[in-house]
Design a protein around this motif. Structure first.
Motif, PDB file in Angstrom:
ATOM      1  N   PRO A  32      11.062  -4.810  59.161  1.00 28.31           N
ATOM      2  CA  PRO A  32      10.683  -3.447  59.534  1.00 28.31           C
ATOM      3  C   PRO A  32       9.217  -3.422  59.964  1.00 28.31           C
ATOM      4  O   PRO A  32       8.446  -4.323  59.645  1.00 28.31           O
ATOM      5  CB  PRO A  32      10.894  -2.656  58.237  1.00 28.31           C
ATOM      6  CG  PRO A  32      11.852  -3.475  57.439  1.00 28.31           C
ATOM      7  CD  PRO A  32      11.568  -4.906  57.786  1.00 28.31           C
ATOM      8  N   PRO A  75       8.277   2.192  56.044  1.00 32.09           N
ATOM      9  CA  PRO A  75       8.153   1.832  57.461  1.00 32.09           C
ATOM     10  C   PRO A  75       7.067   2.648  58.170  1.00 32.09           C
ATOM     11  O   PRO A  75       6.607   3.662  57.650  1.00 32.09           O
ATOM     12  CB  PRO A  75       9.541   2.147  58.016  1.00 32.09           C
ATOM     13  CG  PRO A  75      10.041   3.254  57.146  1.00 32.09           C
ATOM     14  CD  PRO A  75       9.498   2.961  55.773  1.00 32.09           C
ATOM     15  N   PRO A  77       9.158   6.693  65.979  1.00 32.49           N
ATOM     16  CA  PRO A  77      10.571   6.893  66.309  1.00 32.49           C
ATOM     17  C   PRO A  77      11.319   5.567  66.233  1.00 32.49           C
ATOM     18  O   PRO A  77      10.751   4.504  66.498  1.00 32.49           O
ATOM     19  CB  PRO A  77      10.529   7.430  67.750  1.00 32.49           C
ATOM     20  CG  PRO A  77       9.149   7.982  67.920  1.00 32.49           C
ATOM     21  CD  PRO A  77       8.259   7.133  67.054  1.00 32.49           C
ATOM     22  N   GLU A  78      12.589   5.620  65.896  1.00 36.99           N
ATOM     23  CA  GLU A  78      13.352   4.393  65.680  1.00 36.99           C
ATOM     24  C   GLU A  78      13.402   3.517  66.918  1.00 36.99           C
ATOM     25  O   GLU A  78      13.314   2.288  66.830  1.00 36.99           O
ATOM     26  CB  GLU A  78      14.781   4.734  65.232  1.00 36.99           C
ATOM     27  CG  GLU A  78      15.639   3.513  64.930  1.00 36.99           C
ATOM     28  CD  GLU A  78      15.011   2.574  63.900  1.00 36.99           C
ATOM     29  OE1 GLU A  78      15.128   1.335  64.082  1.00 36.99           O
ATOM     30  OE2 GLU A  78      14.416   3.073  62.927  1.00 36.99           O
ATOM     31  N   ASP A  79      13.517   4.135  68.108  1.00 40.94           N
ATOM     32  CA  ASP A  79      13.605   3.311  69.314  1.00 40.94           C
ATOM     33  C   ASP A  79      12.288   2.591  69.605  1.00 40.94           C
ATOM     34  O   ASP A  79      12.282   1.460  70.096  1.00 40.94           O
ATOM     35  CB  ASP A  79      14.025   4.163  70.516  1.00 40.94           C
ATOM     36  CG  ASP A  79      13.039   5.276  70.838  1.00 40.94           C
ATOM     37  OD1 ASP A  79      12.411   5.811  69.904  1.00 40.94           O
ATOM     38  OD2 ASP A  79      12.896   5.640  72.024  1.00 40.94           O
ATOM     39  N   ALA A 117      10.083   1.671  67.197  1.00 44.84           N
ATOM     40  CA  ALA A 117      10.007   0.607  66.199  1.00 44.84           C
ATOM     41  C   ALA A 117      10.864  -0.586  66.607  1.00 44.84           C
ATOM     42  O   ALA A 117      10.460  -1.748  66.432  1.00 44.84           O
ATOM     43  CB  ALA A 117      10.451   1.139  64.836  1.00 44.84           C
ATOM     44  N   GLU A 118      12.017  -0.324  67.184  1.00 47.28           N
ATOM     45  CA  GLU A 118      12.886  -1.414  67.624  1.00 47.28           C
ATOM     46  C   GLU A 118      12.246  -2.189  68.780  1.00 47.28           C
ATOM     47  O   GLU A 118      12.368  -3.418  68.855  1.00 47.28           O
ATOM     48  CB  GLU A 118      14.244  -0.868  68.045  1.00 47.28           C
ATOM     49  CG  GLU A 118      15.262  -1.923  68.450  1.00 47.28           C
ATOM     50  CD  GLU A 118      15.584  -2.917  67.333  1.00 47.28           C
ATOM     51  OE1 GLU A 118      16.039  -4.035  67.660  1.00 47.28           O
ATOM     52  OE2 GLU A 118      15.386  -2.584  66.141  1.00 47.28           O
ATOM     53  N   ARG A 134       9.764  -4.547  67.281  1.00 43.30           N
ATOM     54  CA  ARG A 134      10.430  -5.696  66.663  1.00 43.30           C
ATOM     55  C   ARG A 134      10.905  -6.696  67.724  1.00 43.30           C
ATOM     56  O   ARG A 134      10.721  -7.904  67.575  1.00 43.30           O
ATOM     57  CB  ARG A 134      11.598  -5.219  65.800  1.00 43.30           C
ATOM     58  CG  ARG A 134      11.167  -4.345  64.632  1.00 43.30           C
ATOM     59  CD  ARG A 134      12.345  -3.761  63.851  1.00 43.30           C
ATOM     60  NE  ARG A 134      12.995  -4.783  63.058  1.00 43.30           N
ATOM     61  CZ  ARG A 134      14.210  -5.255  63.301  1.00 43.30           C
ATOM     62  NH1 ARG A 134      14.918  -4.792  64.318  1.00 43.30           N
ATOM     63  NH2 ARG A 134      14.723  -6.192  62.533  1.00 43.30           N
TER      64      ARG A 134
END
Length: 234
Positions: free
Chosen positions: A122, A149, A153-155, A157-158, A161
């Protein structure tokens, strides 16, 4: 067998000028930058200061190319302050990097595994207690806030990664590295800052904290790293 990156990957990631050059060739977004040898600056400092002023927007960060833990790093807000910052950086290395300042969140991602088989943790976020995340903030006063975390926003963060793993594999890293980014305030652009091939493992270090958040406690993390050492392909 040993844990961590090999000689070439370690040297490449230690040298910020070389890292910038290779990542630029792979179209991985970074802060605008330029680099030069310190002796060139001492021979014609005005020429280099003019290049910095023409190519980069202030504030800028002046860094030794081969150093760590923010040693020798200065935040420079005006061209008049460049000389002192460059001289400080030159005390720590023969090569100097100047990077344009990025307004945004400072986030980090831990990568684990050998090249081509690596996975990302994460994303964590650092709220620096000083003007930037400097040596004292990292090791002495401990006033920086860590958010795991990260507040992203999740997108986004992705994307952090995926970019971390891509850069890790591109530069030939093995075992472990911490990949540091900025995420801009408005556009949420993901900008790679640097790769640390031997991240800290102290009680306040981000690398083990990130994996702990992912469900991998310290002892299990050590086992995984030792396994990487025995299974790497040199």
């Amino acid at each position: 067998p040993y844990v961590g990156c090999g000689t070439l990957a370690s040297a490449v990631c230690m040298d910020k000028a070389v890292t910038h050059t290779l990542l630029s060739a792979a179209n991985i977004e970074q802060a605008h930058y330029l680099w030069f040898y310190a002796d060139r600056y001492f021979a014609d400092g005005e020429k280099i200061r003019n290049k910095i002023a023409a190519r980069l927007n202030f504030p800028v960060f002046v860094k030794p190319a081969n150093a760590g833990s923010s040693v020798g790093v200065s935040k420079v807000t005006t061209p008049e302050k460049l000389d002192a910052a460059i001289r400080l950086a030159a005390e720590n290395d023969t090569k100097v990097v100047v990077e344009e300042g990025i307004v945004g969140q400072e986030v980090e991602c831990a990568v684990l595994g050998n090249r081509g088989k690596s996975v990302a943790s994460p994303v964590g976020e650092i709220g620096a207690g000083a003007e930037f995340y400097d040596y004292d903030d990292k090791y002495k006063n401990g006033v920086a806030q860590l958010f795991i975390p990260a507040r992203l926003p999740e997108d986004v963060a992705e994307e952090v990664r995926k970019t971390a793993v891509r850069a890790y594999n591109l530069l030939g890293c093995d075992g472990l590295s911490r990949v540091d980014f900025f995420v801009t305030e408005k556009e949420h652009r993901v900008i790679l800052n640097e790769i640390n091939t031997l991240p800290g493992f102290t009680s306040i270090s981000m690398y083990p904290k990130l994996w702990e958040n992912a469900g991998t406690p310290y002892s299990e993390l050590l086992e995984k790293l030792i396994d990487c050492a025995f299974t790497r392909e040199d």
